[in-house]
Design a protein around this motif. Sequence first.
Motif, PDB file in Angstrom:
ATOM      1  N   CYS A 508       0.810  -1.227   0.000  1.00 44.56           N
ATOM      2  CA  CYS A 508       0.000   0.000   0.000  1.00 44.56           C
ATOM      3  C   CYS A 508       0.841   1.274   0.000  1.00 44.56           C
ATOM      4  N   CYS A 509       2.164   1.188   0.268  1.00 47.00           N
ATOM      5  CA  CYS A 509       3.027   2.371   0.213  1.00 47.00           C
ATOM      6  C   CYS A 509       4.485   1.941   0.307  1.00 47.00           C
ATOM      7  N   ILE A 510       5.396   2.800  -0.195  1.00 44.63           N
ATOM      8  CA  ILE A 510       6.831   2.510  -0.110  1.00 44.63           C
ATOM      9  C   ILE A 510       7.596   3.814   0.121  1.00 44.63           C
ATOM     10  N   THR A 511       8.802   3.690   0.667  1.00 44.66           N
ATOM     11  CA  THR A 511       9.740   4.821   0.756  1.00 44.66           C
ATOM     12  C   THR A 511      11.141   4.252   0.818  1.00 44.66           C
ATOM     13  N   ALA A 512      12.140   5.064   0.478  1.00 47.62           N
ATOM     14  CA  ALA A 512      13.517   4.565   0.458  1.00 47.62           C
ATOM     15  C   ALA A 512      14.495   5.704   0.670  1.00 47.62           C
ATOM     16  N   THR A 513      15.648   5.339   1.256  1.00 48.06           N
ATOM     17  CA  THR A 513      16.827   6.214   1.259  1.00 48.06           C
ATOM     18  C   THR A 513      17.943   5.410   0.589  1.00 48.06           C
ATOM     19  N   ASP A 514      19.153   5.964   0.608  1.00 46.92           N
ATOM     20  CA  ASP A 514      20.257   5.250  -0.053  1.00 46.92           C
ATOM     21  C   ASP A 514      20.560   3.912   0.620  1.00 46.92           C
ATOM     22  N   LYS A 515      20.210   3.783   1.922  1.00 46.50           N
ATOM     23  CA  LYS A 515      20.569   2.555   2.658  1.00 46.50           C
ATOM     24  C   LYS A 515      19.390   1.621   2.893  1.00 46.50           C
ATOM     25  N   THR A 516      18.184   2.181   2.928  1.00 50.12           N
ATOM     26  CA  THR A 516      17.031   1.419   3.430  1.00 50.12           C
ATOM     27  C   THR A 516      15.826   1.572   2.511  1.00 50.12           C
ATOM     28  N   TYR A 529      14.065  -3.426   4.119  1.00 49.78           N
ATOM     29  CA  TYR A 529      15.113  -4.049   3.311  1.00 49.78           C
ATOM     30  C   TYR A 529      16.347  -3.154   3.326  1.00 49.78           C
ATOM     31  N   SER A 530      17.507  -3.766   3.217  1.00 48.45           N
ATOM     32  CA  SER A 530      18.733  -2.972   3.080  1.00 48.45           C
ATOM     33  C   SER A 530      18.973  -2.718   1.597  1.00 48.45           C
ATOM     34  N   LEU A 531      19.626  -1.621   1.296  1.00 46.44           N
ATOM     35  CA  LEU A 531      19.987  -1.255  -0.084  1.00 46.44           C
ATOM     36  C   LEU A 531      21.496  -1.017  -0.132  1.00 46.44           C
ATOM     37  N   PRO A 532      22.152  -1.170  -1.271  1.00 46.97           N
ATOM     38  CA  PRO A 532      21.611  -1.517  -2.582  1.00 46.97           C
ATOM     39  C   PRO A 532      21.376  -3.013  -2.773  1.00 46.97           C
ATOM     40  N   LEU A 549       4.713   6.947   3.906  1.00 46.81           N
ATOM     41  CA  LEU A 549       5.899   6.639   4.706  1.00 46.81           C
ATOM     42  C   LEU A 549       7.013   7.606   4.332  1.00 46.81           C
ATOM     43  N   SER A 550       7.860   7.954   5.324  1.00 49.90           N
ATOM     44  CA  SER A 550       9.006   8.814   5.032  1.00 49.90           C
ATOM     45  C   SER A 550      10.127   8.529   6.023  1.00 49.90           C
ATOM     46  N   LEU A 551      11.344   8.321   5.513  1.00 54.35           N
ATOM     47  CA  LEU A 551      12.519   8.059   6.350  1.00 54.35           C
ATOM     48  C   LEU A 551      13.311   9.333   6.544  1.00 54.35           C
ATOM     49  N   ASN A 552      13.913   9.484   7.738  1.00 54.61           N
ATOM     50  CA  ASN A 552      14.753  10.663   7.962  1.00 54.61           C
ATOM     51  C   ASN A 552      16.104  10.489   7.272  1.00 54.61           C
ATOM     52  N   CYS A 553      16.949  11.515   7.379  1.00 56.61           N
ATOM     53  CA  CYS A 553      18.148  11.563   6.539  1.00 56.61           C
ATOM     54  C   CYS A 553      19.159  10.467   6.852  1.00 56.61           C
ATOM     55  N   ASN A 554      19.160   9.939   8.080  1.00 54.62           N
ATOM     56  CA  ASN A 554      20.112   8.850   8.380  1.00 54.62           C
ATOM     57  C   ASN A 554      19.409   7.496   8.542  1.00 54.62           C
ATOM     58  N   SER A 555      18.172   7.408   8.084  1.00 53.26           N
ATOM     59  CA  SER A 555      17.391   6.152   8.068  1.00 53.26           C
ATOM     60  C   SER A 555      17.189   5.548   9.451  1.00 53.26           C
TER      61      SER A 555
END
Length: 1184
Positions: A508-516, A529-532, A549-555
Motif C-alpha cells: 500500500c506504500c513505499i519509501t527509500a533512502t540510499d541505505k534502506t 530491506y537494506s539497499l543496494p 511513509l518517510s525516512l529521515n536523513c540517516n534512516s
Amino acid sequence: MFIYLSKKIAIPNNIHLKCVSWNKDQGFIACGGDDGLLRVLKLETQTDDAKLKGLAAPSNLSMNQTLEGHSGAVQVVTWNEQHEKLTTSDQNGLIIVWMLYRGAWYEEMINNRNKSVVRSMSWNADGQKICIVYEDGAVIVGSVDGNRIWGKELKGSQLAHVAWSPDSKILLFGMANGEVHIYDNQGNFIMKMTISCLVNVTGAVSIAGIHWYAGSGGYVEPDCPCLAICFDNGRCQIMRYESDENPVCIDTLMNVVSIQWNHCGSVLAVAGSLRGAMEKEFNVVQFYTPFGEHLRTLKVPGKQMSGVAWEGGGLRIALAVESFIYFANIRPDYKWGYCCSTVVYAYTKPERQEYCVVFWDTKNNEKFVKYVKSLMSITTSGDFCILASKADDTQPQEDAEVESASHGRYVLILFNSIGTPLDSKYIDIDPMFVTMTKTHVIAASKEAFYMWQYRVAKKLTALEINQVTRTKKEGRERVYHIDSTPSGASDTSPDFTKAFTATRDPICCITATDKTLIVGRESGTLHRYSLPNVVLVQKYTLNNRAHYLSLNCNSSRLAIIDIAGIMTLLDLGIHTSTDNGTGNQPSTGDPSKFERKDVWDMKWANDNPDLFAMMEKTRMYVFRNLDPEEPIQTSGYICNFEDLEIKSVLLDEIMKDPERPNKDNLINFEIRSLRDSRALIEKVGIEEASQFIEDNPHPRLWRLLAEAALQKLDLKTAEQAFVRCKDYQGIEFVKRLGNLQSEPMKQAEVAAYFSRFEEAERMYLDMDRRDLAISLRIKLGDWFKVLALLKSGSGDSDDALLEQANNAIGDYYADRQKWVSAVQYYIKGRNQERLAECYYMLEDYDGLERLTAALPENHKLLPEIGQMFATVGMCEQAVNAYLKCNQPKAAVDTCVHLNQWNKAVELARTHNMKEIKSLLSKYASHLLEKNKTLEAVELYRKAHHFLDAAKLMFKIADEEAKKRTRPLRVKKLYVLAAHLGENYHKQVKTSQQSKGKGKKTEATHALASLLEEDATSADNRIVDNAWRGAEAYHFFLLTQRQLYDGYLENAMRTALHLREYEDMIPPVDIYSLLAVCSAANRAFGTCSQAFIKLESLESLDPEQRQAYEDLALEIFTKHSPKDSRMIEWNASSEGMEERFRTCIVTGLPVQEYSCWICNVCKHCAHDQEISKYNCCPLCHTPIL
C-alpha cells in the motif's frame, strides 16, 4: 487525498435542507429546504497577509440572501454558471429562474404546470438549454431566454432524474423504478441502458443520482469513465459513454442520497449513510476515482444527509445535513514534485488528452512544458524526476536496452530539472507506488516491487568506465515479490512473471533512502530491506494501514501517516528486537508515544535526523526532538526542509492558473532557532548569540553568526564560525581580509562579499581606487559599468581594457540579437570577426563590403566573408573577398555555384585553371540527366561554349519539329540554334586574330581560319542546317499567311519554293499546302502535280492514300488539270531558282543585283518590301 471538516453554517429556525448546489464559476451556494426555504450564500477569504492564501485564509459569508417566492419545500436547485442564473423548484411544481442584479438575486421567470411535481432539472454544458422532468412523465426542454423548445409526455413512466451528455446530443432519463432510458436531444427514444451494477440485486431500487461529467477541466486519461449512475442501495456504475458494455462497478455498501463529480472528473463524491455496529447509522461521504478505486471516507455528524456539492476548484465540499451546511476541506493528491529548485506539477486541459507537465524553475522563473499521456505519478529526488505513465503503443520504443520485442505496459522516464528526458524503462508491473533515491528508482504494484539503478551522464574516471562496462544490465534491474525473502545474492535478469502472483496482503506504500527500503502492506505490516543489495532485514507491525511513509536523513526513524490521517513515528535504530519491534528501547523524546491527527503532509529535514515539518489541517508544525514549535498558518505543500528553512508551494493557487505560475505562491519559512539566532545577533550581540548557537549547533546558524561577525569586522569570531560550518571559501576570505591594512578597504570587501556591489564600488571610488571598482565590475560581468568607470577617469584609460569592454557589450547585444547596437560597440572594440557576423545578420552588405576593403590581404576572416556573400548570391563581392585572400579556386567554385559561368571561365583563364571545362561538362550532363536541356543550353551560352549550345538547341528544334508542334515555335528554336552557331564562328575568328596578331599576313590568317573551320565541318553542317530549318519554317508560315491574306499567286510561288525543304518539313505538309494554294489560285495543273506527289508518298497508309485519290477525282472531274499560265514545276536547284535568291518577305525570286541582305542570317529581300519592316523577318535582327 485527505479530507477534514472545517466549517459549519446553521440555517435559522432549524429548517431542514433538501438540496444544495455550488456555483462552480462565481462561488455562490444555493440551498433549498422545507417551508419554501431558499438561500444563496457566498464564502470569501478576507486577509491582508500575502502568505495566507487558499484554505489557510479565514473565510466569511460575503452573501447570505433569503430568496422569497416558494411556498412548498424546495426540492431541486441547479445553477447555470455561463449566464449567472439559478433555477429552483418546489414540491408544488413551481419553477423560478433567478438572476443576479446589482449584487442581489431577483425573480426573472416563473413557470407552474399545476399537474405534477418537478423531480429533476439539468442545464446542458454550454448553458443554452434546460431539461425539466416531472414525476408524471412530462419532459420540457427550454432555452436560456425562457422559450420552450419542445415538450413530451412519456406515458406510463414516472421520471426521477435527468442528465445531458457533454456534447448535448443525448438525454438520460432516470425512472422511478430504477431504469435509465436514453433519448436524443429532440426527445426520440434510442434505447434502454444496461445496468450492470444491479446484477444479483433483489427488491425495489431507486436511482440516487446521475452525473455526467462534461469534461470542462480535462480528463484524467484518454477514454476515462465520466458518467456515474448510483442507486440508493449503494450500487454504482461509472461508464465511458452511454452504451458502455464494460462499466466500472462499485458497491459502496451505503444508503446513497446524492453523488457529484469534482471540477476535473478525477474524484466522485458519494454521500449517504452507513450502517455501523449495533445497527447504528451514521452519515458518510465516500470518495472514488473514475476507475472505482476508493480514496477516502469522511464521517459527517447529524442524522439525515440530503445533498452534496463540490466547490469550483475542487478544494472544498458542501454537505447538507438536517438544518446545517457542513464544509470539508480537501487536500488533493496532486501529481507534483520538487527537485533542484524546480517545482514539477501536472494538470489536465480540456482541449488535450495528455497531462500537461510543467517544470517550473523557481530561481529564474522559467518554465518548460511536456505533454505525457496517461500520467500516473511524479516522483523527485535530488536533481532528477521520474514520470510514471501507461505506455503508449503507438510511439517507438525509446529504450534501446529493452531486449523483449514487445513493449512493457508501463514506462518510467527519468528527467532532469529542466524537463530533458535522460533515460527510460518499460516495465510490466503497475507502478502504483514509486520512490527514488540518488541511485535507484523503486516502483511497486500491489504484489511486487521493481528496482532500477538509473544512470545519468557525468564525467567518469577510467576506472569507473571499466566498472560501468563490466556492470551487466541484469544487475541494474531487479524484481521482487512481496512474499519472497531476498537474501542479497547476485540476481539474474528480472523475471516479471513472478511479479504477477497474487498476494493476500497487498503493498500500500513505499519509501527509500540510499541505505534502506521500507514497504508497507495493507495489513499494517512493514518490511525493511537494506539497499543496494536487497535483503529483508526486519518486519514491523502497525495497528493501522499506512498511507504515507518517510525516512529521515540517516534512516534511523520512520514517519507513518495512516489512512485516517494519524501520524506516528517508528524508531529503526539497530536494536535486538522481535519481528513486531516491541523490544525497541525508547529513545530521547520517546517516538513510540508520538501521535498527531489530521496530518496530510510531512517532510524530514535533509540535514538533521531529529527535525521534521508536518501539515495538520491548515497549520504547519516544526518538530525538533519531538517538541513542536508554534504552528504557522498555511495550506502549502512542503517542498524542501534544509538549512533550518522550509520551502513550501501553494499548489492550490498555482492550479488556478497553471500556465502562469507565480513566485508569490512559493513561500519560505524559517524555523524558530534561526529566527531566535537572528534576533539575538540584531538585538543583544555577537557574543551572546555565539553562546546560544554553541548550545544549538547547526551549520546554518554558524554561517549566520559568521556573516554577522563579518559585518562588524570581528574577524576572529567570523573565522571560528566559518570553521564550524566548514566553509573553506569563507575562511580564505577572512584571511585575505586580515592581510588588508585599511579599514575602509575591509568594509568594501565585506560589502562585495554580501553582494552589496553598489556600496562596495562607492567605497573603492572614495578611496580613489578606480582599478578595484573596475576589477569588481569585471568579475560581475557588468561591462556597462566597466565602460562607464573607464570613461569617467581623468587619466588615460587602458586601451586594451576599453576594447575588451566594448567587445563584451557588443556580445551582450549580439546574444539578444540587437545587431544594430552590437555593431556600434564592435567597431569601437575593433572586433572584425563579430562585426562581419553582425553585418551579415543585419543584411548590411555594403558594410560587409567596406569591411572586406579595409581588411589586409590574406586575412583569416576574408574566406568567411566570401562565404557570407556567396550564401546570399552576391557573386562579385564573394569573388573579390576570395581573390584578396589568394583563393582563386574558391572564387571559381562560388561562380559555378551561382551560375556565373562567364566570370568562372574568365577567372579560370586568368589563373590558368584547367578544371573549368570538366566542371562545365559535368554540370551540363547533370542538367541533361534531369531533362533540363534549356538550362544546359543557357549554361553553355554563358560559358561561351557556343557550339555545344548550338548542338543542343538544334536537337531541341528537331524534337519539337517531330512532335508537329507550333511552326512558329520551331522556327524560333532553329533561329536560336543558328544564332549560337554564328556566335561560335565569331569566337573562332576572334581567337585566330588574337593568336596571329602582327605575325601573319591577312591571307595566311584567312587560310588558317578556313582550315580550322574545315576541321569542324561536321559542326558547320549543324549550323547550316539550323539556318535551313529556320528558312523552311519561315516560308511554311509565309505561305499560309499569304494564302489567308488572299495573295494566292505569291502563296503558290512560296509553296513551290518549299519543295526544296522536304528534309526539314514532312512532304505531306508541303504538298498538301501546295495543292490548296494552287487550287485556290486555279492553277489545277500544279494542283494535279501536287496530288500525284501526295499519292506516291510511301509514308501514307492505304486509307489516307485513298482519301487523296477520292479528293483528286472530285476536283479534276470538275476542273481540267491545266494551269492558266505557264508555271515551271520542275525548276529545281540546278535551274533558274538557284540563280536568283528568294525574297524572305514575299517568297519570290530576287532578280535585281541591288537588294537588301541581313547582316546576321545573310538572307535577302526586295528593297521596297523590306522598307516596311523594323526587323529581319527571318532572324528578327533589328534593321539599322
